[in-house]
Design a protein around this motif. Structure first.
Motif, PDB file in Angstrom:
ATOM      1  N   GLU A 167       0.840  -1.201   0.000  1.00  0.00           N
ATOM      2  CA  GLU A 167       0.000   0.000   0.000  1.00  0.00           C
ATOM      3  C   GLU A 167       0.873   1.247   0.000  1.00  0.00           C
ATOM      4  OE1 GLU A 167      -2.654   0.129   3.316  1.00  0.00           O
ATOM      5  OE2 GLU A 167      -4.018  -1.326   2.428  1.00  0.00           O
ATOM      6  N   GLY A 168       0.368   2.253  -0.707  1.00  0.00           N
ATOM      7  CA  GLY A 168       1.035   3.546  -0.743  1.00  0.00           C
ATOM      8  C   GLY A 168       0.222   4.571   0.004  1.00  0.00           C
ATOM      9  N   PRO A 169       0.583   5.837  -0.169  1.00  0.00           N
ATOM     10  CA  PRO A 169      -0.166   6.920   0.491  1.00  0.00           C
ATOM     11  C   PRO A 169      -1.658   6.845   0.154  1.00  0.00           C
ATOM     12  CG  PRO A 169       1.843   7.753  -0.509  1.00  0.00           C
ATOM     13  CD  PRO A 169       1.705   6.330  -0.954  1.00  0.00           C
ATOM     14  N   GLY A 170      -2.473   7.159   1.138  1.00  0.00           N
ATOM     15  CA  GLY A 170      -3.925   7.115   0.939  1.00  0.00           C
ATOM     16  C   GLY A 170      -4.461   5.706   0.833  1.00  0.00           C
ATOM     17  N   ASN A 171      -3.707   4.719   1.326  1.00  0.00           N
ATOM     18  CA  ASN A 171      -4.103   3.305   1.273  1.00  0.00           C
ATOM     19  C   ASN A 171      -4.294   2.800  -0.148  1.00  0.00           C
ATOM     20  OD1 ASN A 171      -4.003   3.148   4.056  1.00  0.00           O
ATOM     21  ND2 ASN A 171      -6.154   3.716   4.277  1.00  0.00           N
ATOM     22  N   ARG A 172      -3.605   3.390  -1.090  1.00  0.00           N
ATOM     23  CA  ARG A 172      -3.714   2.970  -2.483  1.00  0.00           C
ATOM     24  C   ARG A 172      -2.947   1.662  -2.703  1.00  0.00           C
ATOM     25  NH1 ARG A 172      -3.960   5.919  -8.126  1.00  0.00           N
ATOM     26  NH2 ARG A 172      -3.461   4.057  -9.259  1.00  0.00           N
ATOM     27  N   VAL A 173      -3.589   0.683  -3.352  1.00  0.00           N
ATOM     28  CA  VAL A 173      -2.939  -0.594  -3.638  1.00  0.00           C
ATOM     29  C   VAL A 173      -1.909  -0.382  -4.749  1.00  0.00           C
ATOM     30  CG1 VAL A 173      -3.251  -2.954  -4.456  1.00  0.00           C
ATOM     31  CG2 VAL A 173      -4.923  -1.958  -2.889  1.00  0.00           C
ATOM     32  N   MET A 174      -0.657  -0.681  -4.426  1.00  0.00           N
ATOM     33  CA  MET A 174       0.445  -0.525  -5.377  1.00  0.00           C
ATOM     34  C   MET A 174       0.745  -1.840  -6.089  1.00  0.00           C
ATOM     35  SD  MET A 174       2.855   1.638  -2.764  1.00  0.00           S
ATOM     36  CE  MET A 174       4.146   2.090  -3.903  1.00  0.00           C
ATOM     37  N   GLY A 175       0.492  -2.942  -5.400  1.00  0.00           N
ATOM     38  CA  GLY A 175       0.770  -4.267  -5.949  1.00  0.00           C
ATOM     39  C   GLY A 175       0.488  -5.329  -4.913  1.00  0.00           C
ATOM     40  N   TYR A 176       0.657  -6.573  -5.325  1.00  0.00           N
ATOM     41  CA  TYR A 176       0.444  -7.679  -4.386  1.00  0.00           C
ATOM     42  C   TYR A 176       1.198  -8.916  -4.854  1.00  0.00           C
ATOM     43  CZ  TYR A 176      -2.940  -9.676  -7.685  1.00  0.00           C
ATOM     44  OH  TYR A 176      -3.538 -10.217  -8.802  1.00  0.00           O
ATOM     45  N   ILE A 177       1.348  -9.850  -3.933  1.00  0.00           N
ATOM     46  CA  ILE A 177       1.881 -11.170  -4.243  1.00  0.00           C
ATOM     47  C   ILE A 177       0.965 -12.191  -3.621  1.00  0.00           C
ATOM     48  CG2 ILE A 177       3.427 -11.311  -2.229  1.00  0.00           C
ATOM     49  CD1 ILE A 177       5.494 -12.624  -4.214  1.00  0.00           C
ATOM     50  N   MET A 178       0.745 -13.267  -4.346  1.00  0.00           N
ATOM     51  CA  MET A 178      -0.112 -14.356  -3.881  1.00  0.00           C
ATOM     52  C   MET A 178       0.628 -15.662  -4.157  1.00  0.00           C
ATOM     53  SD  MET A 178      -3.999 -15.262  -5.118  1.00  0.00           S
ATOM     54  CE  MET A 178      -3.596 -15.533  -6.814  1.00  0.00           C
ATOM     55  N   GLY A 179       0.742 -16.504  -3.157  1.00  0.00           N
ATOM     56  CA  GLY A 179       1.444 -17.762  -3.341  1.00  0.00           C
ATOM     57  C   GLY A 179       0.962 -18.819  -2.372  1.00  0.00           C
ATOM     58  N   LYS A 180       1.700 -19.900  -2.365  1.00  0.00           N
ATOM     59  CA  LYS A 180       1.350 -21.024  -1.498  1.00  0.00           C
ATOM     60  C   LYS A 180       2.586 -21.883  -1.284  1.00  0.00           C
ATOM     61  CE  LYS A 180      -0.341 -23.749  -5.433  1.00  0.00           C
ATOM     62  NZ  LYS A 180      -1.479 -24.506  -5.945  1.00  0.00           N
ATOM     63  N   VAL A 181       2.464 -22.875  -0.444  1.00  0.00           N
ATOM     64  CA  VAL A 181       3.510 -23.868  -0.235  1.00  0.00           C
ATOM     65  C   VAL A 181       2.885 -25.223  -0.567  1.00  0.00           C
ATOM     66  CG1 VAL A 181       3.067 -24.122   2.251  1.00  0.00           C
ATOM     67  CG2 VAL A 181       5.326 -24.642   1.335  1.00  0.00           C
ATOM     68  N   GLU A 182       3.649 -26.050  -1.289  1.00  0.00           N
ATOM     69  CA  GLU A 182       3.087 -27.318  -1.770  1.00  0.00           C
ATOM     70  C   GLU A 182       4.202 -28.311  -2.057  1.00  0.00           C
ATOM     71  OE1 GLU A 182       1.032 -26.583  -5.456  1.00  0.00           O
ATOM     72  OE2 GLU A 182       2.800 -25.739  -6.409  1.00  0.00           O
ATOM     73  N   GLY A 183       3.821 -29.545  -2.373  1.00  0.00           N
ATOM     74  CA  GLY A 183       4.767 -30.591  -2.746  1.00  0.00           C
ATOM     75  C   GLY A 183       5.037 -31.553  -1.608  1.00  0.00           C
ATOM     76  N   GLN A 184       5.933 -32.500  -1.893  1.00  0.00           N
ATOM     77  CA  GLN A 184       6.315 -33.505  -0.899  1.00  0.00           C
ATOM     78  C   GLN A 184       7.806 -33.774  -1.024  1.00  0.00           C
ATOM     79  OE1 GLN A 184       3.945 -36.970  -1.659  1.00  0.00           O
ATOM     80  NE2 GLN A 184       2.037 -35.978  -1.087  1.00  0.00           N
ATOM     81  N   GLY A 185       8.412 -34.167   0.080  1.00  0.00           N
ATOM     82  CA  GLY A 185       9.834 -34.499   0.058  1.00  0.00           C
ATOM     83  C   GLY A 185      10.668 -33.349  -0.472  1.00  0.00           C
ATOM     84  N   GLU A 186      11.599 -33.652  -1.384  1.00  0.00           N
ATOM     85  CA  GLU A 186      12.468 -32.619  -1.941  1.00  0.00           C
ATOM     86  C   GLU A 186      11.742 -31.719  -2.937  1.00  0.00           C
ATOM     87  OE1 GLU A 186      16.112 -34.327  -3.384  1.00  0.00           O
ATOM     88  OE2 GLU A 186      16.784 -34.824  -1.365  1.00  0.00           O
ATOM     89  N   SER A 187      10.477 -32.014  -3.194  1.00  0.00           N
ATOM     90  CA  SER A 187       9.653 -31.138  -4.036  1.00  0.00           C
ATOM     91  C   SER A 187       8.828 -30.160  -3.207  1.00  0.00           C
ATOM     92  CB  SER A 187       8.726 -31.972  -4.924  1.00  0.00           C
ATOM     93  OG  SER A 187       9.474 -32.647  -5.900  1.00  0.00           O
ATOM     94  N   TRP A 188       9.016 -30.162  -1.886  1.00  0.00           N
ATOM     95  CA  TRP A 188       8.319 -29.225  -0.999  1.00  0.00           C
ATOM     96  C   TRP A 188       8.827 -27.817  -1.324  1.00  0.00           C
ATOM     97  CZ3 TRP A 188       4.193 -28.778   1.788  1.00  0.00           C
ATOM     98  CH2 TRP A 188       4.112 -27.872   2.843  1.00  0.00           C
ATOM     99  N   HIS A 189       7.926 -26.934  -1.755  1.00  0.00           N
ATOM    100  CA  HIS A 189       8.387 -25.633  -2.236  1.00  0.00           C
ATOM    101  C   HIS A 189       7.344 -24.543  -2.086  1.00  0.00           C
ATOM    102  CE1 HIS A 189       6.093 -27.190  -5.672  1.00  0.00           C
ATOM    103  NE2 HIS A 189       5.978 -25.931  -6.081  1.00  0.00           N
ATOM    104  N   GLY A 190       7.835 -23.311  -2.086  1.00  0.00           N
ATOM    105  CA  GLY A 190       6.968 -22.151  -2.165  1.00  0.00           C
ATOM    106  C   GLY A 190       6.654 -21.895  -3.627  1.00  0.00           C
ATOM    107  N   HIS A 191       5.459 -21.443  -3.891  1.00  0.00           N
ATOM    108  CA  HIS A 191       5.053 -21.169  -5.275  1.00  0.00           C
ATOM    109  C   HIS A 191       4.469 -19.764  -5.369  1.00  0.00           C
ATOM    110  CE1 HIS A 191       3.472 -21.685  -9.292  1.00  0.00           C
ATOM    111  NE2 HIS A 191       2.304 -21.260  -8.857  1.00  0.00           N
ATOM    112  N   VAL A 192       4.965 -18.981  -6.321  1.00  0.00           N
ATOM    113  CA  VAL A 192       4.420 -17.654  -6.589  1.00  0.00           C
ATOM    114  C   VAL A 192       3.302 -17.825  -7.613  1.00  0.00           C
ATOM    115  CG1 VAL A 192       4.900 -15.329  -7.436  1.00  0.00           C
ATOM    116  CG2 VAL A 192       6.670 -16.594  -6.171  1.00  0.00           C
ATOM    117  N   THR A 193       2.080 -17.650  -7.189  1.00  0.00           N
ATOM    118  CA  THR A 193       0.939 -17.765  -8.095  1.00  0.00           C
ATOM    119  C   THR A 193       0.776 -16.476  -8.890  1.00  0.00           C
ATOM    120  OG1 THR A 193      -0.115 -19.285  -6.543  1.00  0.00           O
ATOM    121  CG2 THR A 193      -1.543 -18.246  -8.198  1.00  0.00           C
TER     122      THR A 193
END
Length: 176
Positions: free
Chosen positions: A47-73
């Motif tokens: 958020e910027g001045p005046g509560n204006r939305v400047m950007g966002y990130i949305m992700g999750k964590v998923e996988g199993q074993g050595e494939s356990w990873h964060g994902h940027v959606t």
């Protein structure tokens, strides 16, 4: 001044202008709500001045074993706020959560093969092209699966590129 906060339900009513970019994937409301409920730490708004939305990130964590990873959606910045290192700050936050809290091996993301500015930005952040996904976007444009190893992947195995492209039906997905 920029403030990064956890995304909340009210932000869904304020962020439409950020999604107007033709390179930004938009989803239905239930998709955003699922991420908000299941992976709240991975859904942040700048958020910027005046509560204006400047950007966002949305992700999750998923996988199993050595494939356990964060994902940027999705990570997107409104055009008037680009080139201010905002995407880098949001990406660093998601990487930190994936690494320190969820103990993931790597972070991955998909980007349009034609989105050269984004690809260059991700490369500057330490991401490599792991594989090409044929006709990933709307069955038309190829996507690039990019990855960055985290501290748990000491040998950086997660970043060794595949030698051949894959089709979307060959991808491993965790169901939402």
């Amino acid at each position: 001044m920029t403030t990064i906060l956890r995304f909340c339900c009210n932000d869904l009513l304020r962020f439409a202008s950020v999604n107007l970019d033709h390179l930004t994937e938009t989803f239905n409301m239930s998709f955003y709500m699922t991420y908000l409920a299941r992976w709240p730490d991975y859904f942040q708004v700048a958020e910027g001045p005046g509560n204006r939305v400047m950007g966002y990130i949305m992700g999750k964590v998923e996988g199993q074993g050595e494939s356990w990873h964060g994902h940027v959606t999705a990570v997107t910045i409104a055009p008037e706020y680009r080139r201010q290192q905002l995407a880098k700050k949001l990406m660093n936050l998601l990487e930190e959560i994936s690494d320190k809290i969820d103990k993931a091996y790597f972070v991955d993301l998909f980007v349009r093969a034609s989105n050269t500015p984004a690809i260059k930005m991700y490369e500057k952040l330490g991401y490599v092209i792991y594989r090409r996904v044929l006709r990933y976007y709307s069955g038309e444009e190829d996507g690039l699966d990019m990855r960055k190893a985290l501290s748990r992947d000491v040998e950086k195995k997660s970043m060794i590129p595949l030698k051949r492209p894959v089709r979307p039906d060959e991808l491993e997905y965790d169901s939402i």
